[in-house]
Design a protein around this motif. Sequence first.
Motif, short mmCIF file in Angstrom:
data_model
loop_
_atom_site.label_atom_id
_atom_site.label_comp_id
_atom_site.label_asym_id
_atom_site.label_seq_id
_atom_site.Cartn_x
_atom_site.Cartn_y
_atom_site.Cartn_z
N LEU A 123 -25.14 13.05 -48.64
CA LEU A 123 -24.55 11.63 -49.24
C LEU A 123 -23.08 11.28 -48.96
O LEU A 123 -22.75 10.29 -49.18
N GLY A 124 -22.34 12.61 -48.63
CA GLY A 124 -20.78 12.41 -48.64
C GLY A 124 -20.11 12.10 -49.81
O GLY A 124 -19.10 11.47 -49.70
N ALA A 125 -20.89 12.64 -50.82
CA ALA A 125 -20.19 12.08 -52.38
C ALA A 125 -19.02 13.06 -52.82
O ALA A 125 -18.71 12.77 -53.76
N SER A 126 -18.82 14.09 -52.04
CA SER A 126 -17.85 15.01 -52.50
C SER A 126 -16.36 14.31 -51.99
O SER A 126 -16.18 14.34 -50.83
N PRO A 127 -15.50 14.21 -53.04
CA PRO A 127 -14.25 13.69 -52.86
C PRO A 127 -13.46 14.47 -51.80
O PRO A 127 -13.47 15.66 -51.98
N SER A 128 -12.72 14.04 -51.09
CA SER A 128 -11.77 14.71 -49.91
C SER A 128 -10.65 13.66 -50.00
O SER A 128 -10.56 12.56 -49.88
N PRO A 129 -9.36 14.22 -49.43
CA PRO A 129 -8.08 13.72 -49.44
C PRO A 129 -8.45 12.83 -48.15
O PRO A 129 -7.79 11.40 -48.12
N ARG A 130 -9.35 12.95 -47.18
CA ARG A 130 -9.60 12.06 -45.91
C ARG A 130 -10.27 10.78 -46.53
O ARG A 130 -9.96 9.57 -46.16
N ARG A 131 -11.39 11.01 -47.62
CA ARG A 131 -12.12 10.06 -47.93
C ARG A 131 -11.18 9.19 -48.83
O ARG A 131 -11.37 7.90 -48.87
N ILE A 132 -10.44 9.75 -49.53
CA ILE A 132 -9.45 8.99 -50.51
C ILE A 132 -8.65 8.08 -49.79
O ILE A 132 -8.43 6.91 -50.06
N ARG A 133 -8.17 8.59 -48.56
CA ARG A 133 -7.29 7.74 -47.84
C ARG A 133 -8.00 6.42 -46.98
O ARG A 133 -7.66 5.53 -47.11
N GLU A 134 -9.27 6.65 -46.68
CA GLU A 134 -10.20 5.62 -46.26
C GLU A 134 -10.30 4.51 -47.28
O GLU A 134 -10.33 3.63 -46.83
N VAL A 135 -10.57 5.08 -48.58
CA VAL A 135 -10.98 3.87 -49.65
C VAL A 135 -9.72 3.32 -49.84
O VAL A 135 -9.73 1.76 -49.70
N VAL A 136 -8.42 3.86 -49.85
CA VAL A 136 -7.35 3.03 -50.21
C VAL A 136 -6.97 2.09 -48.98
O VAL A 136 -6.62 1.02 -49.24
N SER A 137 -6.97 2.72 -47.77
CA SER A 137 -6.89 1.69 -46.56
C SER A 137 -7.86 0.61 -46.53
O SER A 137 -7.58 -0.37 -46.13
N ALA A 138 -9.41 0.82 -46.83
CA ALA A 138 -9.99 -0.10 -46.81
C ALA A 138 -9.99 -1.45 -47.75
O ALA A 138 -10.09 -2.51 -47.45
N LEU A 139 -9.37 -0.84 -49.18
CA LEU A 139 -9.31 -1.88 -50.19
C LEU A 139 -8.02 -2.85 -49.77
O LEU A 139 -7.78 -3.96 -50.27
#
Length: 345
Positions: free
Chosen positions: A309-325
Amino acid sequence: MIKVADLAWLEFEKPDLDRAEVFARDFGFTVAARGERELWLRGTFAGSPCAVVRRGRTSRFIGPAFRTADRADLDRLARATGGDVRDVDVPGGGRGVDLLDPSGFPVRVVHCAEELPELPGQRPLPLNHGTDPRRTGSAQRPAREPARIQRLGHVVLETRVFGRALDWYLDTLGLIVSDFLFFDGQRDRGPTMAFLRCDQGALAVDHHTLALHLGPGTGYVHSAYQVTDLDAIAAGGEYLKERGYRRSWGIGRHIQGSQLFDYWRDPDRLMLEHFADGDLFAHDVEPGWAPMSTTGLAQWGPPATRDFLGASPSPRRIREVVSALRGDNDLDLARLIGLLRAAHS
């Protein structure tokens, strides 16, 4: 503009072609051609290769190549998009047009000059069904060996611009929708995942050749390769496990597409799927609609893993979320909450 007939192959880059070839053979590919800077992989069915791996600095997915049955489609596509028809360095030769989808993926549409010939494949095991015995006087002993790949089935991509990407593949390549998924409570806002198939009229084809889903990132999720049957999936999985590879999720049976599935990670953590017994739809099957949820991924099998699921948070994923929002795309706070709920429902 045109109607593509199928996926032709997928394009990857990896820094170590020797290691890529070892995994490819263990996963069940056959090497179609090998050079100093590229590795072409194929299945046992006649047709085009399944994938090309080119030498690069990092391990990454480049983009898909779709096959057109009519050479004239390339000229029509080039005129409509302002592109050029160029030679393609596929084994056997071919021509193609290079495009860019709204997510930024390079998409190649090709017409191959020659098909690769069929290779010997694994035979499906004869099964006894209740009062219909098909095997008597002999034991069932599937070999512990790689699940020999027959062909490329589909690729799944994540995109922030889901609506624009969906429209592009429908309008430019003539794909049609088999199933839509939506976030629970947000159906009025439209789908957030689409399973797309090729339109070959009355000819039944794979339930999906391409799947797109809305997310905070833009990238490859997984690719899927058909094998003979459930025993090939299971015995091939044991073979992979004995060689130290990591299963991401499986074995089970999907809902959308109905495939028997088993997901694995290659040494660079790219995800690949063995599948068998998928749905085949002609052009007259209407799209289905269903809420997106973790439990809605499979009819039976183990629970979907956090890795899948890619459900484990990672620094890269957090950056993607912030950038997308912060960006101009389809992911807003309500969509993000819907995505998080789907991953835990």
